[in-house]
Scaffold this active site. Structure first.
Site, PDB file in Angstrom:
ATOM      1  N   ASN A  37       0.938  -1.162   0.103  1.00 16.77           N
ATOM      2  CA  ASN A  37       0.044  -0.067  -0.047  1.00 16.77           C
ATOM      3  C   ASN A  37       0.964   1.177   0.190  1.00 16.77           C
ATOM      4  OD1 ASN A  37       0.728   0.184   2.376  1.00 16.77           O
ATOM      5  ND2 ASN A  37      -1.246  -0.039   3.388  1.00 16.77           N
ATOM      6  N   GLY A  41       6.707   2.114   2.569  1.00 20.56           N
ATOM      7  CA  GLY A  41       7.688   1.739   1.476  1.00 20.56           C
ATOM      8  C   GLY A  41       7.781   2.592   0.473  1.00 20.56           C
ATOM      9  N   ALA A  79       4.695  -5.368   7.484  1.00 22.78           N
ATOM     10  CA  ALA A  79       4.574  -5.258   8.958  1.00 22.78           C
ATOM     11  C   ALA A  79       5.321  -4.150   9.616  1.00 22.78           C
ATOM     12  CB  ALA A  79       5.146  -6.445   9.524  1.00 22.78           C
ATOM     13  N   ASN A  80       5.004  -3.680  10.641  1.00 20.30           N
ATOM     14  CA  ASN A  80       5.575  -2.453  11.589  1.00 20.30           C
ATOM     15  C   ASN A  80       6.801  -3.280  12.241  1.00 20.30           C
ATOM     16  OD1 ASN A  80       2.374  -1.399  11.874  1.00 20.30           O
ATOM     17  ND2 ASN A  80       3.870  -0.369  10.870  1.00 20.30           N
ATOM     18  N   ASN A  96      -1.841  -4.515  12.862  1.00 20.07           N
ATOM     19  CA  ASN A  96      -1.131  -4.702  11.299  1.00 20.07           C
ATOM     20  C   ASN A  96      -0.203  -5.918  11.064  1.00 20.07           C
ATOM     21  OD1 ASN A  96      -2.065  -2.127  10.584  1.00 20.07           O
ATOM     22  ND2 ASN A  96      -0.237  -1.108  11.261  1.00 20.07           N
ATOM     23  N   TYR A 145       6.257  -5.801  19.644  1.00 29.06           N
ATOM     24  CA  TYR A 145       6.791  -6.395  18.147  1.00 29.06           C
ATOM     25  C   TYR A 145       7.252  -7.779  18.277  1.00 29.06           C
ATOM     26  CZ  TYR A 145      10.123  -6.767  14.322  1.00 29.06           C
ATOM     27  OH  TYR A 145      10.668  -7.174  13.263  1.00 29.06           O
ATOM     28  N   ASN A 174      20.542  -8.785  12.484  1.00 28.18           N
ATOM     29  CA  ASN A 174      20.500  -7.564  12.106  1.00 28.18           C
ATOM     30  C   ASN A 174      20.495  -7.297  10.587  1.00 28.18           C
ATOM     31  OD1 ASN A 174      21.027  -7.417  15.169  1.00 28.18           O
ATOM     32  ND2 ASN A 174      20.952  -5.188  14.804  1.00 28.18           N
ATOM     33  N   ASP A 289      17.924  -3.283  25.485  1.00 24.24           N
ATOM     34  CA  ASP A 289      18.977  -3.861  24.457  1.00 24.24           C
ATOM     35  C   ASP A 289      19.986  -5.041  25.247  1.00 24.24           C
ATOM     36  OD1 ASP A 289      18.839  -2.532  22.155  1.00 24.24           O
ATOM     37  OD2 ASP A 289      20.113  -0.968  22.875  1.00 24.24           O
TER      38      ASP A 289
HETATM   39  N1  UFG Z   1      22.649   1.922  18.685  1.00 21.71           N
HETATM   40  C1  UFG Z   1      23.535   2.753  19.455  1.00 21.71           C
HETATM   41  N2  UFG Z   1      23.506   4.045  18.930  1.00 21.71           N
HETATM   42  C2  UFG Z   1      22.162   4.230  17.894  1.00 21.71           C
HETATM   43  C3  UFG Z   1      21.632   3.099  17.222  1.00 21.71           C
HETATM   44  C4  UFG Z   1      21.785   1.955  17.859  1.00 21.71           C
HETATM   45  O1  UFG Z   1      24.453   2.376  19.991  1.00 21.71           O
HETATM   46  O2  UFG Z   1      22.129   5.436  17.351  1.00 21.71           O
HETATM   47  C5  UFG Z   1      23.070   0.179  19.149  1.00 21.71           C
HETATM   48  C6  UFG Z   1      21.990  -0.307  19.827  1.00 21.71           C
HETATM   49  O3  UFG Z   1      21.994  -0.179  21.297  1.00 21.71           O
HETATM   50  C7  UFG Z   1      22.264  -1.974  19.678  1.00 21.71           C
HETATM   51  C8  UFG Z   1      23.041  -1.796  18.537  1.00 21.71           C
HETATM   52  O4  UFG Z   1      23.278  -0.523  17.895  1.00 21.71           O
HETATM   53  O5  UFG Z   1      23.113  -2.179  20.700  1.00 21.71           O
HETATM   54  C9  UFG Z   1      22.049  -2.306  17.071  1.00 21.71           C
HETATM   55  O6  UFG Z   1      21.118  -1.507  17.291  1.00 21.71           O
HETATM   56  P1  UFG Z   1      19.797  -1.505  16.040  1.00 21.71           P
HETATM   57  O7  UFG Z   1      18.749  -0.543  16.667  1.00 21.71           O
HETATM   58  O8  UFG Z   1      20.413  -1.219  14.663  1.00 21.71           O
HETATM   59  O9  UFG Z   1      19.341  -3.176  15.937  1.00 21.71           O
HETATM   60  P2  UFG Z   1      18.547  -3.843  17.014  1.00 21.71           P
HETATM   61  O10 UFG Z   1      19.576  -4.928  17.612  1.00 21.71           O
HETATM   62  O11 UFG Z   1      18.180  -2.937  18.393  1.00 21.71           O
HETATM   63  O12 UFG Z   1      17.305  -4.267  16.427  1.00 21.71           O
HETATM   64  C10 UFG Z   1      17.393  -5.514  15.696  1.00 21.71           C
HETATM   65  C11 UFG Z   1      16.306  -5.210  14.424  1.00 21.71           C
HETATM   66  C12 UFG Z   1      14.865  -5.341  15.252  1.00 21.71           C
HETATM   67  C13 UFG Z   1      14.889  -6.512  16.010  1.00 21.71           C
HETATM   68  C14 UFG Z   1      15.809  -6.786  16.856  1.00 21.71           C
HETATM   69  C15 UFG Z   1      16.038  -8.098  17.353  1.00 21.71           C
HETATM   70  O13 UFG Z   1      16.394  -4.010  13.655  1.00 21.71           O
HETATM   71  O14 UFG Z   1      14.115  -5.303  14.117  1.00 21.71           O
HETATM   72  O15 UFG Z   1      17.143  -6.742  16.185  1.00 21.71           O
HETATM   73  O16 UFG Z   1      16.616  -8.104  18.530  1.00 21.71           O
HETATM   74  F1  UFG Z   1      13.519  -6.686  16.629  1.00 21.71           F
END
Ligand code: UFG
Length: 333
Positions: A37, A41, A79-80, A96, A145, A174, A289
């Site tokens: 939709n 995207g 998905a969100n 969603n 999520y 990731n 985290d």
């Molecule tokens: N981080 C920073 N600074 C930032 C952004 C991120 O230090 O500005 C760190 C985060 O704390 C984390 C790492 O970088 O330690 C990676 O963070 P991301 O936000 O890139 O990714 P996440 O590991 O939080 O999330 C990913 C996916 C999610 C999923 C999750 C599963 O993007 O969709 O893994 O644990 F849910």
């Protein structure tokens, strides 16, 4: 390979992961269709694939599509995906990600389309009880999520038993990087992911990168994550489809590169690849985290024959940099 068994319908094909799947499907000779939709995207991300513009909740439109076009399988990405937002607005995520998926599945079953590749997440595991996560790790998500994605995994299991729906659920760690030819890449609004944010800092689009905590129990004190190249992710979906078509059991696989990199290592790699200094500031930890998240992907390797082509962080960052430097405003350029 694609032989006349119909198209692969990519639902959410205008998004980051969906568009790279379309790209890889086309490059492997599959017939493709996209249903999206365009709420989040980008039309340009779809490339030459035909777009059927519609909502996931529009079952009449989906029924028409499934009854008129031969569809060999559905890849579902619509998905969100923001953990933080899901805590603030869980309804959006359950509606969603779960309810709309139920509608899609109902329409598929009504029209006898029975192969489904589902975009799941490492967030379904919750707080890791071990550093390297295989498929037997307990699934105990800690945010809406992750729970919304796990609910769909459960639904798929029941639909497989009751209705013969065949599925593969892929739990991504990731996702990062961009197509090698530079034609498509990551363009989220808002952007929350580490690699694109560090690249934005390298480009001067933000003054610095905030490091969310350097007091974790890891060698350099920053969080360790498992970054997997988006095209390697895409190729696993195709192998998942081929596996189902050969009669493989419906199941789930973890997808990562199996190596962890710390936040500081990611920033250093972006500095090296872009040849630009990046200012960094250590701030407090981000809620939710875990210190280390790394995939054990052996099951995908052994069962699907999945192998990574772009597994090292340098390549992931290089392809991401190629995309962002050529498209500083993303698809708006
Ligand atoms: N981080 C920073 N600074 C930032 C952004 C991120 O230090 O500005 C760190 C985060 O704390 C984390 C790492 O970088 O330690 C990676 O963070 P991301 O936000 O890139 O990714 P996440 O590991 O939080 O999330 C990913 C996916 C999610 C999923 C999750 C599963 O993007 O969709 O893994 O644990 F849910």
């Amino acid at each position: 390979m694609s032989e006349s068994q119909g198209a692969v319908l990519v639902v959410g094909g205008a998004g980051y992961i969906g568009s790279h799947c379309l790209h890889e499907l086309r490059s492997q000779g599959f017939e493709t269709l996209c249903y999206d939709n365009l709420s989040e995207g980008h039309r340009q991300a779809i490339g030459p694939t035909e777009l059927i513009e519609g909502d996931l909740g529009d079952e009449a439109k989906l029924d028409k599509l499934f009854s008129e076009r031969p569809i060999r399988a559905v890849f579902h990405f619509a998905a969100n995906c923001y953990v933080g937002e899901s805590c603030e607005d869980p309804q959006k995520y359950y509606f969603n990600n779960v309810r709309q998926t139920l509608g899609l599945l109902r329409s598929m079953l009504r029209n006898d389309v029975k192969r489904f590749i589902f975009s799941s997440t490492a967030a379904t595991f919750g707080n890791p009880v071990k550093d390297v996560i295989d498929e037997t790790h307990p699934q105990d998500p800690i945010n809406p999520y992750g729970r919304s994605k796990l609910m769909v995994e459960w639904i798929l299991r029941d639909y497989h038993t009751a209705y013969g729906l065949d599925y593969v659920a892929l739990r991504y760690f990731n996702a990062a990087g961009a197509a090698e030819d530079g034609s498509i890449g990551e363009d989220h609004d808002p952007e929350t992911h580490l690699i694109p944010l560090v690249i934005q800092a390298a480009m001067g689009k933000r003054p610095d990168i905030k490091i969310f905590g350097d007091d974790y129990p890891t060698p350099d004190g920053t969080c360790i994550r498992d970054y997997i190249h988006i095209i390697d992710l895409a190729s696993a979906h195709i192998l998942g489809l081929e596996y189902l078509e050969k009669g493989g059991e419906s199941t789930a696989f973890n997808l990562g590169n199996g190596k962890g990199y710390s936040v500081k290592e990611v920033i250093d790699t972006v500095e090296r690849v872009t040849e630009r200094p990046i200012a960094r500031e250590v701030v407090g930890r981000r809620a939710g985290d875990p210190p280390v998240l790394v995939a054990d992907y052996r099951r995908a390797a052994e069962t699907l024959g999945w192998a990574q082509r772009f597994g090292d962080l340098e390549t992931i960052v290089r392809t991401a940099w190629q995309w962002h430097s050529a498209h500083p405003e993303g698809y708006a350029d």
